[in-house]
Design an enzyme around this catalytic site. Sequence first.
Site: not given
Ligand code: NAD
Ligand code: WQD
Length: 345
Positions: A31-33, A60, A85, A100, A125, A150, A154, A219
């Site tokens: 992880d690059n933190l 990475i 993300k 990235n 996602s 973003y 994906k 929203f």
């Molecule tokens: P997060 O930001 O908490 O974790 C991602 C980690 O990747 C972080 O610790 C960050 O420091 C590290 N990172 C970023 N770029 C890097 C690089 N170039 N090299 C090394 N490390 C790097 O996010 P998360 O919520 O834990 O999400 C994890 C994965 O799941 C992500 O790929 C995200 O896109 C995907 N995802 C998240 C959600 C969500 O809503 N949280 C939904 C769908 C998909």
């Molecule tokens: C959920 C609902 C908002 C914040 C996102 C990314 C998706 C995935 C997950 C990574 C929606 C509403 C939100 C607020 C609100 N991430 N909302 N007030 O948009 O479904 O998905 O995160 O892959 O790619 O797009 O998640 O939590 O932002 O929103 O009313 O302050 O909550 O409008 O209906 P979303 P979210």
Amino acid sequence: MNILVTGGAGYIGSHTLIELYKAGHTAVVVDNLSNSNPVSLQRVAEIIGIPEIPFCKVDIRDREGLEKVFAAQKFDACIHFAGLKAVGESVEKPWEYYENNIGGTLILVDMMRKNGCKNIIFSSSATVYGDPAEIPITENCPKGQCTNPYGWTKSMLEQVLMDIQKADPAWNVVLLRYFNPVGAHQSGRIGENPNGIPNNLMPYITQVAVGKRKELGVFGNDYPTPDGTGVRDFIHVVDLAAAHVAALKCFTQAIRQSSNQTFVYNVGTGHGYSVLDMVKAFIRVNGVDVPYSIKPRRAGDIATCYCNPDKAAAELGWKAQYGIDDMVRDSWRWQSQNPDGYPEN
Ligand code: NAD
Ligand code: WQD
């Protein structure tokens, strides 16, 4: 198995480490933190009951850094969480997101194949479905138009990994399409720790509840949903973490129907809850107030998004165990015990 976990210090990665060790696997975190704090890894080690989680602070995109990681030991598989993300930020900084997420994954995959590790689970996602053609969404639903860079990273990375698998069937590629992860580990020691103003609903709710923000903006309340607010498939992060352990089966069991197959799974509960359902459950379960007001719709949002998770149940034997009350309770336990997130290391 010995697993390389990229992005393991982050929200989903840290929870997944616990489930991996519980199931008897070992892991090395890269992880690059850039969006995480190494204290999360100390806490994961405490929860598991081991001195530390092996950790390399490596980006990475850094070939030499990765080469050292691969030279030091052999990996059976990689769970690839590392990536940027934030949806809104990706609109402002598309180059940074493509560089990235896509650039980083291309280098990671190159280093994996050069070092004989061709098993990868990729964090995809629900966003790849765009405005989904069917609800509940099955894996057969066509991918759609993403509304932000973003999402495109994906969608494009899914294609990149599928093409690589097709060209070299020694690769096993698993694409997990997460729906909306929320909640935190039951210990309250690790959880989601967003930088700045949260984009996502649950961290916004918890920050309002803990007094860091005045009120939640909801929203839009004019969507074609039961209460007019957006409906999502919220999934407890511990369930999501367990899905990764279940997905490791793809590397050891012959569940493939043909050699040119990438495994694709929706990871959600199959239930849709609205924004107001979440707010009301949070207030009811935790006994704390969450002031909110209705705001205009957020650009790019869709009305309803929830999945059919049957494929993961049938093929991986994985099913979400936690419900909405667990999600809001555990989110609050983490936020109330760590109002400012992780301490600086
Ligand atoms: P997060 O930001 O908490 O974790 C991602 C980690 O990747 C972080 O610790 C960050 O420091 C590290 N990172 C970023 N770029 C890097 C690089 N170039 N090299 C090394 N490390 C790097 O996010 P998360 O919520 O834990 O999400 C994890 C994965 O799941 C992500 O790929 C995200 O896109 C995907 N995802 C998240 C959600 C969500 O809503 N949280 C939904 C769908 C998909
Ligand atoms: C959920 C609902 C908002 C914040 C996102 C990314 C998706 C995935 C997950 C990574 C929606 C509403 C939100 C607020 C609100 N991430 N909302 N007030 O948009 O479904 O998905 O995160 O892959 O790619 O797009 O998640 O939590 O932002 O929103 O009313 O302050 O909550 O409008 O209906 P979303 P979210």
